[in-house]
Write a protein that holds these residues in place. Structure first.
Motif, PDB file in Angstrom:
ATOM      1  N   ALA A  98      -4.402  -3.226  -6.745  1.00 48.34           N
ATOM      2  CA  ALA A  98      -5.273  -2.844  -7.865  1.00 48.34           C
ATOM      3  C   ALA A  98      -4.502  -2.777  -9.177  1.00 48.34           C
ATOM      4  CB  ALA A  98      -5.889  -1.466  -7.590  1.00 48.34           C
ATOM      5  N   ASN A  99      -3.175  -2.754  -9.088  1.00 51.18           N
ATOM      6  CA  ASN A  99      -2.368  -2.534 -10.293  1.00 51.18           C
ATOM      7  C   ASN A  99      -2.528  -3.677 -11.304  1.00 51.18           C
ATOM      8  OD1 ASN A  99       0.458  -2.807 -11.795  1.00 51.18           O
ATOM      9  ND2 ASN A  99       0.100  -0.683 -11.259  1.00 51.18           N
ATOM     10  N   ARG A 100      -2.901  -3.261 -12.517  1.00 48.44           N
ATOM     11  CA  ARG A 100      -3.178  -4.266 -13.551  1.00 48.44           C
ATOM     12  C   ARG A 100      -1.940  -5.068 -13.924  1.00 48.44           C
ATOM     13  NH1 ARG A 100      -7.551  -0.597 -16.201  1.00 48.44           N
ATOM     14  NH2 ARG A 100      -6.130   0.958 -15.388  1.00 48.44           N
ATOM     15  N   GLY A 111      -3.795  -4.567   0.012  1.00 49.09           N
ATOM     16  CA  GLY A 111      -3.324  -3.180  -0.031  1.00 49.09           C
ATOM     17  C   GLY A 111      -3.687  -2.534  -1.360  1.00 49.09           C
ATOM     18  N   GLY A 112      -3.639  -1.202  -1.390  1.00 48.72           N
ATOM     19  CA  GLY A 112      -4.102  -0.448  -2.573  1.00 48.72           C
ATOM     20  C   GLY A 112      -3.366  -0.788  -3.851  1.00 48.72           C
ATOM     21  N   VAL A 113      -2.073  -1.135  -3.767  1.00 45.00           N
ATOM     22  CA  VAL A 113      -1.295  -1.415  -4.983  1.00 45.00           C
ATOM     23  C   VAL A 113      -1.740  -2.735  -5.635  1.00 45.00           C
ATOM     24  CG1 VAL A 113       1.057  -1.607  -5.913  1.00 45.00           C
ATOM     25  CG2 VAL A 113       0.630  -0.105  -3.990  1.00 45.00           C
ATOM     26  N   ILE A 124      -0.379   6.231 -13.024  1.00 44.11           N
ATOM     27  CA  ILE A 124       0.717   5.532 -13.723  1.00 44.11           C
ATOM     28  C   ILE A 124       0.195   4.238 -14.347  1.00 44.11           C
ATOM     29  CG2 ILE A 124       2.883   4.254 -13.324  1.00 44.11           C
ATOM     30  CD1 ILE A 124       3.827   6.496 -11.574  1.00 44.11           C
ATOM     31  N   ASP A 125      -0.658   3.531 -13.610  1.00 41.97           N
ATOM     32  CA  ASP A 125      -1.245   2.280 -14.110  1.00 41.97           C
ATOM     33  C   ASP A 125      -1.992   2.535 -15.433  1.00 41.97           C
ATOM     34  OD1 ASP A 125      -2.112  -0.312 -14.196  1.00 41.97           O
ATOM     35  OD2 ASP A 125      -3.450  -0.195 -12.474  1.00 41.97           O
ATOM     36  N   ARG A 126      -2.759   3.609 -15.445  1.00 46.92           N
ATOM     37  CA  ARG A 126      -3.546   3.935 -16.651  1.00 46.92           C
ATOM     38  C   ARG A 126      -2.623   4.302 -17.805  1.00 46.92           C
ATOM     39  NH1 ARG A 126      -6.806   7.243 -14.081  1.00 46.92           N
ATOM     40  NH2 ARG A 126      -5.772   9.141 -14.761  1.00 46.92           N
ATOM     41  N   GLY A 149      -0.572   8.693  -7.164  1.00 49.85           N
ATOM     42  CA  GLY A 149       0.042   8.441  -8.457  1.00 49.85           C
ATOM     43  C   GLY A 149      -0.175   7.048  -9.021  1.00 49.85           C
ATOM     44  N   GLY A 150      -0.406   6.058  -8.141  1.00 52.14           N
ATOM     45  CA  GLY A 150      -0.514   4.678  -8.615  1.00 52.14           C
ATOM     46  C   GLY A 150      -1.535   4.479  -9.724  1.00 52.14           C
ATOM     47  N   PRO A 151      -2.786   4.892  -9.498  1.00 56.75           N
ATOM     48  CA  PRO A 151      -3.796   4.665 -10.539  1.00 56.75           C
ATOM     49  C   PRO A 151      -3.473   5.412 -11.834  1.00 56.75           C
ATOM     50  CG  PRO A 151      -4.827   5.325  -8.458  1.00 56.75           C
ATOM     51  CD  PRO A 151      -3.350   5.446  -8.271  1.00 56.75           C
ATOM     52  N   THR A 191      -8.075  -2.121  -0.138  1.00 60.77           N
ATOM     53  CA  THR A 191      -7.735  -0.802   0.404  1.00 60.77           C
ATOM     54  C   THR A 191      -8.283  -0.698   1.830  1.00 60.77           C
ATOM     55  OG1 THR A 191      -9.704   0.047  -0.660  1.00 60.77           O
ATOM     56  CG2 THR A 191      -7.670   0.329  -1.847  1.00 60.77           C
ATOM     57  N   ASP A 192      -7.907   0.376   2.531  1.00 60.71           N
ATOM     58  CA  ASP A 192      -8.313   0.491   3.935  1.00 60.71           C
ATOM     59  C   ASP A 192      -9.836   0.501   4.076  1.00 60.71           C
ATOM     60  OD1 ASP A 192      -5.724   0.496   4.672  1.00 60.71           O
ATOM     61  OD2 ASP A 192      -5.610   2.624   5.176  1.00 60.71           O
ATOM     62  N   ASN A 193     -10.326  -0.312   5.004  1.00 65.53           N
ATOM     63  CA  ASN A 193     -11.762  -0.432   5.235  1.00 65.53           C
ATOM     64  C   ASN A 193     -11.959  -0.950   6.657  1.00 65.53           C
ATOM     65  OD1 ASN A 193     -12.431  -3.583   5.156  1.00 65.53           O
ATOM     66  ND2 ASN A 193     -10.798  -3.159   3.676  1.00 65.53           N
ATOM     67  N   PHE A 216       5.177   4.669  -6.310  1.00 62.03           N
ATOM     68  CA  PHE A 216       4.292   5.107  -7.407  1.00 62.03           C
ATOM     69  C   PHE A 216       3.932   6.589  -7.220  1.00 62.03           C
ATOM     70  CE2 PHE A 216       3.409   0.622  -8.375  1.00 62.03           C
ATOM     71  CZ  PHE A 216       3.220   0.666  -9.748  1.00 62.03           C
ATOM     72  N   ASP A 217       3.595   6.964  -5.984  1.00 60.89           N
ATOM     73  CA  ASP A 217       3.180   8.344  -5.732  1.00 60.89           C
ATOM     74  C   ASP A 217       4.326   9.327  -5.978  1.00 60.89           C
ATOM     75  OD1 ASP A 217       0.684   7.404  -5.050  1.00 60.89           O
ATOM     76  OD2 ASP A 217       1.091   7.365  -2.894  1.00 60.89           O
ATOM     77  N   LYS A 218       5.542   8.931  -5.573  1.00 55.74           N
ATOM     78  CA  LYS A 218       6.681   9.839  -5.746  1.00 55.74           C
ATOM     79  C   LYS A 218       7.076   9.955  -7.219  1.00 55.74           C
ATOM     80  CE  LYS A 218       8.768   9.549  -1.179  1.00 55.74           C
ATOM     81  NZ  LYS A 218       9.826   8.917  -0.363  1.00 55.74           N
ATOM     82  N   SER A 268       0.856  -1.192   0.000  1.00 56.51           N
ATOM     83  CA  SER A 268       0.000   0.000   0.000  1.00 56.51           C
ATOM     84  C   SER A 268       0.884   1.231   0.000  1.00 56.51           C
ATOM     85  CB  SER A 268      -0.902  -0.029   1.234  1.00 56.51           C
ATOM     86  OG  SER A 268      -0.123   0.185   2.384  1.00 56.51           O
ATOM     87  N   GLY A 269       0.281   2.383   0.305  1.00 55.59           N
ATOM     88  CA  GLY A 269       1.066   3.615   0.367  1.00 55.59           C
ATOM     89  C   GLY A 269       1.970   3.615   1.589  1.00 55.59           C
ATOM     90  N   GLY A 270       1.631   2.802   2.572  1.00 55.15           N
ATOM     91  CA  GLY A 270       2.393   2.792   3.823  1.00 55.15           C
ATOM     92  C   GLY A 270       3.174   1.515   4.066  1.00 55.15           C
TER      93      GLY A 270
HETATM   94  O1  KG4 Z   1      -4.160   0.676   0.772  1.00 59.38           O
HETATM   95  P1  KG4 Z   1      -4.283   2.084   0.302  1.00 59.38           P
HETATM   96  O2  KG4 Z   1      -5.597   2.527  -0.277  1.00 59.38           O
HETATM   97  O3  KG4 Z   1      -3.954   3.119   1.444  1.00 59.38           O
HETATM   98  C1  KG4 Z   1      -2.850   3.108   2.273  1.00 59.38           C
HETATM   99  O4  KG4 Z   1      -1.740   3.445   1.784  1.00 59.38           O
HETATM  100  O5  KG4 Z   1      -3.017   2.761   3.466  1.00 59.38           O
HETATM  101  O6  KG4 Z   1      -3.134   2.298  -0.786  1.00 59.38           O
HETATM  102  C2  KG4 Z   1      -2.943   3.510  -1.432  1.00 59.38           C
HETATM  103  C3  KG4 Z   1      -1.732   3.381  -2.331  1.00 59.38           C
HETATM  104  C4  KG4 Z   1      -1.313   4.690  -2.955  1.00 59.38           C
HETATM  105  O7  KG4 Z   1       0.075   4.837  -2.817  1.00 59.38           O
HETATM  106  C5  KG4 Z   1      -1.733   4.535  -4.404  1.00 59.38           C
HETATM  107  O8  KG4 Z   1      -0.929   5.268  -5.302  1.00 59.38           O
HETATM  108  C6  KG4 Z   1      -1.592   3.042  -4.604  1.00 59.38           C
HETATM  109  O9  KG4 Z   1      -2.033   2.467  -3.400  1.00 59.38           O
HETATM  110  N1  KG4 Z   1      -2.407   2.536  -5.715  1.00 59.38           N
HETATM  111  C7  KG4 Z   1      -1.889   1.974  -6.825  1.00 59.38           C
HETATM  112  C8  KG4 Z   1      -2.985   1.672  -7.673  1.00 59.38           C
HETATM  113  N2  KG4 Z   1      -4.134   2.049  -7.041  1.00 59.38           N
HETATM  114  C9  KG4 Z   1      -3.752   2.577  -5.839  1.00 59.38           C
HETATM  115  N3  KG4 Z   1      -0.616   1.713  -7.166  1.00 59.38           N
HETATM  116  C10 KG4 Z   1      -0.417   1.140  -8.358  1.00 59.38           C
HETATM  117  N4  KG4 Z   1      -1.396   0.843  -9.243  1.00 59.38           N
HETATM  118  C11 KG4 Z   1      -2.692   1.089  -8.933  1.00 59.38           C
HETATM  119  N5  KG4 Z   1      -3.647   0.780  -9.810  1.00 59.38           N
END
Ligand code: KG4
Ligand code: ZN
Length: 355
Positions: free
Chosen positions: A281-283, A277-279, A188-190, A184-186, A309-311, A171-173, A141-143
């Motif tokens: 989602a990356n295709r 974790g959020g990443v 860059i993925d797109r 940035g993740g979504p 993702t966080d829930n 990804f965000d940086k 994830s982001g963390g």
């Molecule tokens: O789990 P999350 O929603 O929140 C926490 O960090 O706790 O994860 C968010 C992270 C962000 O850094 C975002 O850029 C990344 O997940 N993220 C992705 C994608 N969707 C979200 N990274 C790469 N590809 C994605 N499709």
């Protein structure tokens, strides 16, 4: 059947959910504050705490309405007690304790990571069959960026983790360097879909090491050097070479994550891999993990992104299993999990990108 109200406020989502010990989700609400943090390019702790204060009552009330109509009895409240932003966690913890006192139910603390590691067992729409224990979990994830061996609920062994940036943070940086926006993740993925992943020969950090650790900060530097060397003429958002940079960067991150996750399954002799974790989602990551898992006859489980993702559903479920096993003290006092001290804003391993 134990029914638990889960509350999650560790970072930038205020969430509440009602889940039973079978993983059935009666209700789950997530209020994101991401638009408040976007102008700063990362989560600002003070803003996060204030936004949790505003969202707490509406979010919890919405979830409790489902309880009133269900004819079921609430057995306990579970709240994330770390790791996370201190001020943000405190809003959830104090809110949960007040609610517990008012409703006359016990409250128990749940580690955020244990929640993520059980998310694949939530019975939500489109969920694949839950993985059997033990399994290897890649939590990205982001963390966090870590590989765990999960032997049972609340029984995890850390196999490896990032030594610097988390994958989502990378990804965000990188997106920030390319002036693409946050998160940035979504984006860059797109963009990566139309780019050439071989356009830039970015490093695959720590790929060939025998341990299960990661490092992503050098990749961000590699993107920065490529930009300085003239990979982009200017910051023209329509420059087609942006897609090449995005695709090459994504290919590097994804290859390291997927190959090291599969290597961990093989080394541990556990043919089951779960993404969280959020990443997740990356295709690109999903595709490569599926391909490698199939080759090595490893069963891959990718839960729906709403539970990656966080829930609070994952917190409620982890809380329900913990309550069944250990019970909870009435209005219990528990300490926040301190996590590790690292990063600019957070008090632990949940590192938030710098402003
Ligand atoms: O789990 P999350 O929603 O929140 C926490 O960090 O706790 O994860 C968010 C992270 C962000 O850094 C975002 O850029 C990344 O997940 N993220 C992705 C994608 N969707 C979200 N990274 C790469 N590809 C994605 N499709
Ligand atoms: Zn999380």
């Amino acid at each position: 059947m134990t029914l638990v109200l889960g509350i999650e406020t560790s970072c930038d989502e205020t969430a509440a959910a009602l889940v039973d010990s079978d993983g059935q989700v009666l209700s789950s609400v997530v209020a994101s504050q991401i638009h408040k943090h976007a102008p700063f390019g990362g989560v600002v702790p003070e803003i996060a705490s204030r936004e949790h204060l505003k969202a707490f009552v509406p979010v919890v009330s919405e979830v409790l309405q489902t309880l009133h109509g269900s004819g079921r009895t609430l057995n306990a409240i579970a709240v994330t007690n770390g790791p996370g932003l201190v001020g943000a966690l405190l809003v959830g913890i104090q809110g949960a304790r007040s609610l517990a006192r008012g409703l006359g139910v016990p409250v128990l603390g749940v580690n955020h990571l244990d929640g993520h590691l059980l998310a694949a067992h939530l019975r939500v729409d489109d969920a694949p069959p839950p993985p059997e224990f033990p399994f290897i979990a890649l939590l990205i994830s982001g963390g966090h960026t870590a590989l765990y061996r999960v032997d049972a609920p609340h029984q995890r062994a850390l196999l490896g983790q990032t030594r610097d940036d988390a994958a989502g943070e990378a990804f965000d940086k990188a997106a920030k360097l390319l002036r693409l926006g946050y998160p940035g993740g979504p984006i860059i993925d797109r963009l990566a879909k139309t780019g050439n992943p071989d356009a830039h020969d970015f490093p695959r950090p720590m790929l060939h090491r025998k341990d299960h650790d990661f490092s992503f900060s050098g990749l961000k530097t590699a993107v920065s050097h490529a930009v300085k060397r003239g990979a982009l003429d200017s910051c023209d958002p329509d420059d087609p070479r942006l897609a090449d940079l995005a695709a090459s960067f994504q290919a590097a991150v994804v290859e390291v994550l997927a190959k090291k996750a599969i290597a961990a399954c093989i080394k541990e002799g556990v043919p089951r891999l779960v993404l969280g974790g959020g990443v997740a989602a990356n295709r690109g990551l999903r595709t490569l993990c599926a391909e490698l898992a199939q080759k090595k006859t490893i069963t891959l489980t990718v839960p729906p992104i709403s539970v990656c993702t966080d829930n609070a559903a994952m917190i409620a479920y982890a809380g329900a299993l913990k309550f069944d096993k250990e019970g909870a003290e009435p209005f219990g006092v528990f300490s926040r999990d301190p996590g590790r001290v690292r990063g600019k804003f957070r008090d632990d391993g949940t590192h938030v990108p710098r402003r």
